[in-house]
Design a protein around this motif. Structure first.
Motif, short mmCIF file in Angstrom:
data_model
loop_
_atom_site.label_atom_id
_atom_site.label_comp_id
_atom_site.label_asym_id
_atom_site.label_seq_id
_atom_site.Cartn_x
_atom_site.Cartn_y
_atom_site.Cartn_z
N GLU A 129 36.56 53.22 17.68
CA GLU A 129 37.02 52.19 16.83
C GLU A 129 38.47 51.53 16.84
O GLU A 129 38.80 50.80 16.10
N HIS A 141 42.39 54.61 9.64
CA HIS A 141 40.87 53.99 9.10
C HIS A 141 40.18 55.39 8.77
O HIS A 141 40.41 56.50 9.40
N HIS A 168 36.85 57.44 6.77
CA HIS A 168 35.47 57.52 6.25
C HIS A 168 35.61 58.12 4.98
O HIS A 168 34.67 58.94 4.53
N LEU A 191 29.92 50.05 12.98
CA LEU A 191 31.14 50.66 13.35
C LEU A 191 32.00 49.20 14.20
O LEU A 191 31.24 48.60 14.97
N HIS A 230 31.07 52.47 4.96
CA HIS A 230 31.60 52.88 5.92
C HIS A 230 32.98 53.53 5.81
O HIS A 230 33.13 54.50 6.22
#
Ligand SMILES: [Zn+2]
Length: 235
Positions: free
Chosen positions: A76, A95, A97, A134, A159
């Motif tokens: 990603e 980033h 989750h 994603l 997400h």
């Protein structure tokens, strides 16, 4: 130690600290810009976030191409690169989750400051990127960067989230506040209507929370916590 070596070490520490904070597990990532360049450091795709070392950090260019390091970068990566290219002021991107932010987004509940950690992000709702896929392409990365706008965080529905800041320390502290703000809001919502902060309350509390000394205090606490967990060996 060179500036880049110092950033690699700090990035490895940040991975382990975010793991201790339960904000990354086998996925999730944090990156940093090499100051004054369009080159970025990020940990290798397959490496467990609880044992990243400076040697596991890879250098990528503005196209996302690996120019140094032994691992492929995370899949990603475009989310990081396109945010840096859209925002010259951003030095570090994470980033996550993260669970409670995702839970709120699943119920279509906006994340609005209703306790002190939420004030770090200013008044109003954290913007939400609606596509749960994603982020593997530049086009998706651009769309996330547009959702983030000039802000410090955006939620990716179902997400996770993206957090952008002026330093690795700032971004780690913001990751912690974002999830804590969401968790408290979720719990309060089970008790009844939530009393949200006024813009004035957000401004007054947020000002103190954004101080460099407070950001450093959060960083030092999570360094100590990771050390206590035995996860700072070799760093
Ligand atoms: Zn993701």
């Amino acid at each position: 130690m060179s500036e880049v070596d110092d950033l690699k070490r700090k990035l490895a520490m940040a991975c382990r600290m975010l793991f201790v904070a339960e904000l990354v597990d086998y996925s999730g990532h944090i990156s940093v810009r090499i100051p004054g360049t369009d080159r970025f450091l990020i940990h290798g795709h397959p490496v467990s976030r609880c044992e990243v070392t400076p040697d596991d950090i890879v250098t990528v260019d503005r196209e996302g191409k690996r120019i140094e390091g032994k691992w492929d970068p995370p899949s990603e990566l475009p989310m990081h690169i396109r945010t840096y290219l859209a925002r010259n002021d951003v030095q570090s991107v994470a980033h996550l989750h993260n669970r409670m932010v995702v839970v709120l987004s699943m119920a279509d509940r906006p994340l609005i400051p209703a306790s002190n950690p939420g004030t770090l992000f200013g008044p109003g709702a954290i913007p939400v990127y609606q596509d749960p896929a994603l982020i593997h392409t530049n086009e998706q990365g651009d769309a996330v960067a547009r959702t983030l706008g000039a802000g410090d965080a955006a939620i990716l529905r179902g997400h996770g989230s993206i957090v952008a800041g002026q330093s690795i320390e700032w971004t780690v502290a913001a990751c912690i506040d974002l999830e804590e703000s969401a968790a408290r809001l979720c719990w309060a919502s089970t008790l009844g209507p939530v009393r949200f902060y006024t813009d004035d309350e957000v401004a007054r509390v947020g000002k103190g929370r954004r101080k460099q000394s407070v950001i450093q205090k959060v960083w030092d606490h999570y360094v100590a916590k990771a050390r206590l967990a035995g996860l700072m060996d070799g760093l």
